[in-house]
Motif scaffolding. Structure first.
Motif, PDB file in Angstrom:
ATOM      1  N   VAL A  88       4.588   4.628  25.146  1.00 47.25           N
ATOM      2  CA  VAL A  88       4.183   4.925  23.840  1.00 47.25           C
ATOM      3  C   VAL A  88       3.937   6.647  23.683  1.00 47.25           C
ATOM      4  N   GLU A  89       3.402   6.931  24.879  1.00 46.74           N
ATOM      5  CA  GLU A  89       2.936   8.485  24.837  1.00 46.74           C
ATOM      6  C   GLU A  89       4.064   9.067  24.694  1.00 46.74           C
ATOM      7  N   ALA A  90       5.188   8.658  25.556  1.00 46.21           N
ATOM      8  CA  ALA A  90       6.262   9.633  25.730  1.00 46.21           C
ATOM      9  C   ALA A  90       7.119   9.572  24.184  1.00 46.21           C
ATOM     10  N   LEU A  91       7.105   8.300  23.453  1.00 46.94           N
ATOM     11  CA  LEU A  91       7.968   8.133  22.443  1.00 46.94           C
ATOM     12  C   LEU A  91       7.260   9.364  21.338  1.00 46.94           C
ATOM     13  N   HIS A  92       5.820   9.120  21.167  1.00 46.69           N
ATOM     14  CA  HIS A  92       5.052  10.079  20.512  1.00 46.69           C
ATOM     15  C   HIS A  92       5.347  11.421  20.688  1.00 46.69           C
ATOM     16  N   ALA A  93       5.603  11.941  21.945  1.00 39.94           N
ATOM     17  CA  ALA A  93       5.680  13.201  22.423  1.00 39.94           C
ATOM     18  C   ALA A  93       7.102  13.481  21.630  1.00 39.94           C
ATOM     19  N   LEU A  94       7.990  12.506  21.722  1.00 37.61           N
ATOM     20  CA  LEU A  94       9.430  12.917  21.135  1.00 37.61           C
ATOM     21  C   LEU A  94       9.438  12.575  19.489  1.00 37.61           C
ATOM     22  N   GLY A  95       8.000  12.533  19.074  1.00 36.24           N
ATOM     23  CA  GLY A  95       8.357  12.478  17.502  1.00 36.24           C
ATOM     24  C   GLY A  95       8.221  11.157  16.902  1.00 36.24           C
ATOM     25  N   ILE A  96       8.342  10.002  17.648  1.00 35.48           N
ATOM     26  CA  ILE A  96       8.434   8.771  17.161  1.00 35.48           C
ATOM     27  C   ILE A  96       7.122   7.802  16.789  1.00 35.48           C
ATOM     28  N   SER A  97       6.563   7.583  16.029  1.00 30.47           N
ATOM     29  CA  SER A  97       5.435   7.083  15.645  1.00 30.47           C
ATOM     30  C   SER A  97       5.812   5.591  15.459  1.00 30.47           C
ATOM     31  N   ASP A  98       5.005   4.839  15.161  1.00 33.95           N
ATOM     32  CA  ASP A  98       5.261   3.305  14.977  1.00 33.95           C
ATOM     33  C   ASP A  98       6.062   3.162  13.594  1.00 33.95           C
TER      34      ASP A  98
END
Length: 192
Positions: A67-77
């Motif tokens: 989830v942290e990696a996705l957030h770092a890629l700009g991908i929120s829920d």
């Protein structure tokens, strides 16, 4: 419902190894699976698995690192829902409650299994999907579709390892929509 043996599930005297093994496979593992099915603790951390094209399955701390990696890629829920990406955190890795996990993969094209060390979840999931009728999602984790190494088996997974695996998966599934991903994505989209 599960039919338990009259003598119960515990080791008994004088059980030999063959009797213990038979009890394990004929009664204990089905009882655990039934319990997990009735009391599922698996949960979706990001996105919506019912419409996701890519489902990332993980457990423990690794799930939160995804989830942290996705957030770092700009991908929120919200963005994950738009892109049709979801993260499923499984509570018990062995035995994996495959029936419930497979229900999360209805619209899925590809599953990325992110787990440290050896592939416990990935192997069980592939085994469960192999015998299912109909269209099955591709499953990657330790190895990519071409057999090349995707995630290491030794040591801890770093954020860059997880980023690379996410991006290789996304570039394959969303090849026609790469422009909808953040700029940082394009910097590391090619496999290293």
């Amino acid at each position: 419902t599960i039919q338990l043996p009259p003598s119960g599930l515990n080791i008994q005297q004088p059980d030999d190894w063959n009797t213990q093994e038979k009890r394990m496979y004929a009664h204990k593992l089905p009882a655990v699976s039934a319990f997990l099915r009735a009391n599922s603790r698996d949960r979706v951390l990001l996105g919506d698995t019912s419409s996701a094209m890519v489902v990332i399955i993980s457990a423990g701390v690794s799930a939160f690192e995804v989830v942290e990696a996705l957030h770092a890629l700009g991908i929120s829920d919200l963005r994950a829902r738009e892109l049709r990406v979801a993260v499923l955190k499984v509570a018990v890795v062995w035995p994996l409650e495959t029936e419930g996990v497979c229900e999360h993969l209805i619209s899925c094209e590809e599953v990325l299994v992110v787990e440290e060390k050896r592939s416990v979840i990935e192997a069980q999931l592939k085994d469960a999907l192999y015998s299912r009728n109909g269209v099955r999602p591709r499953v990657v984790g330790k190895r990519d579709l071409d057999g090349s190494r995707l995630l290491q088996e030794e040591g801890e997974l770093s954020q860059s390892d997880i980023h690379r695996a996410l991006i290789r998966t996304f570039s394959r599934v969303f090849h026609d929509r790469l422009q909808s991903f953040p700029v940082e994505y394009h910097d590391i989209a090619s496999p290293s």
